[in-house]
Design a protein around this motif. Structure first.
Motif, short mmCIF file in Angstrom:
data_model
loop_
_atom_site.label_atom_id
_atom_site.label_comp_id
_atom_site.label_asym_id
_atom_site.label_seq_id
_atom_site.Cartn_x
_atom_site.Cartn_y
_atom_site.Cartn_z
N ALA A 64 13.19 -3.00 -4.56
CA ALA A 64 12.72 -3.46 -5.67
C ALA A 64 11.52 -4.71 -5.05
N LYS A 65 11.72 -4.96 -3.89
CA LYS A 65 10.80 -6.06 -3.17
C LYS A 65 10.16 -5.35 -2.17
N ASN A 66 10.39 -3.85 -1.87
CA ASN A 66 9.71 -3.26 -0.97
C ASN A 66 10.06 -3.74 0.67
N THR A 67 11.12 -4.21 0.89
CA THR A 67 11.35 -4.89 1.85
C THR A 67 12.43 -4.63 2.63
N ARG B 272 8.68 5.78 9.42
CA ARG B 272 8.41 7.40 9.80
C ARG B 272 9.15 8.06 8.58
N LYS B 273 8.97 9.26 8.48
CA LYS B 273 9.86 9.97 7.52
C LYS B 273 11.57 10.02 7.95
N SER B 274 11.63 9.94 9.06
CA SER B 274 13.08 9.88 9.74
C SER B 274 13.04 9.01 10.95
N CYS B 275 14.22 8.58 11.22
CA CYS B 275 14.45 7.79 12.26
C CYS B 275 14.05 8.19 13.51
N GLY C 97 0.69 -1.20 0.14
CA GLY C 97 0.15 0.06 0.00
C GLY C 97 0.91 1.29 0.14
N PHE C 98 2.19 1.31 0.19
CA PHE C 98 3.09 2.31 0.15
C PHE C 98 4.48 1.92 -0.26
N THR C 99 5.33 2.78 -0.66
CA THR C 99 6.50 2.57 -0.93
C THR C 99 7.56 2.88 0.06
N LEU C 100 8.22 1.58 0.45
CA LEU C 100 9.00 1.71 1.59
C LEU C 100 10.15 2.71 1.42
N ASP C 101 10.64 2.67 0.31
CA ASP C 101 12.11 3.65 0.18
C ASP C 101 11.54 5.22 0.46
N TYR C 102 10.46 5.40 0.30
CA TYR C 102 10.18 7.13 0.99
C TYR C 102 10.12 7.37 2.43
N TYR C 103 10.37 6.11 3.47
CA TYR C 103 10.56 6.17 4.57
C TYR C 103 11.60 5.56 5.25
N SER D 261 17.68 5.12 7.32
CA SER D 261 17.10 6.40 6.77
C SER D 261 16.77 6.15 5.22
N ARG D 262 15.67 6.87 4.88
CA ARG D 262 15.64 6.90 3.56
C ARG D 262 16.44 7.84 2.82
N GLY D 263 16.54 8.04 1.45
CA GLY D 263 17.65 8.72 0.78
C GLY D 263 19.02 8.23 1.03
N ASP D 264 19.64 8.86 1.81
CA ASP D 264 21.19 8.38 1.89
C ASP D 264 21.51 6.90 2.56
N GLY D 265 20.21 6.33 3.35
CA GLY D 265 20.37 5.29 3.66
C GLY D 265 21.28 5.04 5.00
N SER D 266 21.44 6.18 5.68
CA SER D 266 22.15 6.07 6.69
C SER D 266 21.75 5.01 8.08
N ILE D 267 22.52 4.53 8.71
CA ILE D 267 22.08 3.33 9.63
C ILE D 267 22.67 3.48 10.97
N ASP D 268 21.65 3.24 11.79
CA ASP D 268 21.88 3.33 13.35
C ASP D 268 21.67 1.86 13.93
N TYR D 269 22.44 1.76 14.88
CA TYR D 269 22.17 0.36 15.63
C TYR D 269 22.58 0.63 17.25
N ALA D 270 21.51 -0.17 17.84
CA ALA D 270 21.66 -0.04 19.43
C ALA D 270 22.98 -0.75 19.89
N ASP D 271 23.58 -0.18 20.97
CA ASP D 271 24.96 -0.71 21.26
C ASP D 271 24.97 -2.15 21.63
N SER D 272 23.75 -2.54 21.86
CA SER D 272 23.69 -4.19 22.13
C SER D 272 23.74 -5.03 21.05
N VAL D 273 23.38 -4.55 19.83
CA VAL D 273 23.64 -5.48 18.67
C VAL D 273 24.56 -5.01 17.51
N LYS D 274 25.24 -3.78 18.02
CA LYS D 274 26.36 -3.74 17.28
C LYS D 274 27.48 -4.78 16.86
N GLY D 275 27.65 -4.87 15.59
CA GLY D 275 28.58 -6.08 15.08
C GLY D 275 27.89 -7.45 15.01
#
Length: 121
Positions: A75-78, A99-102, A26-32, A52-66
């Motif tokens: 293409a798969k909206n996934t 959401r529009k931003s993280c 029902g909506f396009t994931l890469d806009y969010y 993030s949308r756009g530049d695709g920057s990524i954040d992780y919680a410290d507990s899961v980093k690495g």
């Protein structure tokens, strides 16, 4: 109808891996920006990772980093969450949200119903 659906949860032994998927309809994931959150029994929902949308920057919680890797396939909206070296503390219901931003859980606009991850021997 806008919908997010998570899949890929299950029972895994400590040290094992799972890949979660979050697919939109029902909506396009890469806009969010897409965030993964989890909630363990008796605990508050916490952020795990966000892409993030756009530049695709990524954040992780410290507990899961690495150990966890978030990625998107427009293409798969996934959006995926690859989880390696799983620990019992990773047990919980995993949700994806858009959401529009993280942001924190309370700020996310659209939610899936979650998928259960259980890490146990």
């Amino acid at each position: 109808q806008w919908q997010l659906v998570e899949s890929g949860g299950g029972l895994v032994q400590p040290g094992g891996s799972l890949r979660l998927s979050c697919t939109a309809s029902g909506f396009t994931l890469d806009y969010y920006a897409i965030g993964w959150f989890r909630q363990a029994p008796g605990k508050e929902r916490e952020g795990v990772s966000c892409i993030s949308r756009g530049d695709g920057s990524i954040d992780y919680a410290d507990s899961v980093k690495g150990r966890f890797t978030i990625s998107r396939d427009n293409a798969k909206n996934t959006v995926y969450l690859q989880m390696n070296s799983l620990k019992p503390d990773d047990t919980g219901v995993y949700y994806c949200a858009a959401r529009k931003s993280c942001g924190k859980a309370a700020s996310m606009d659209y939610w899936g119903k979650g998928t259960l991850v259980t890490v146990s021997s």
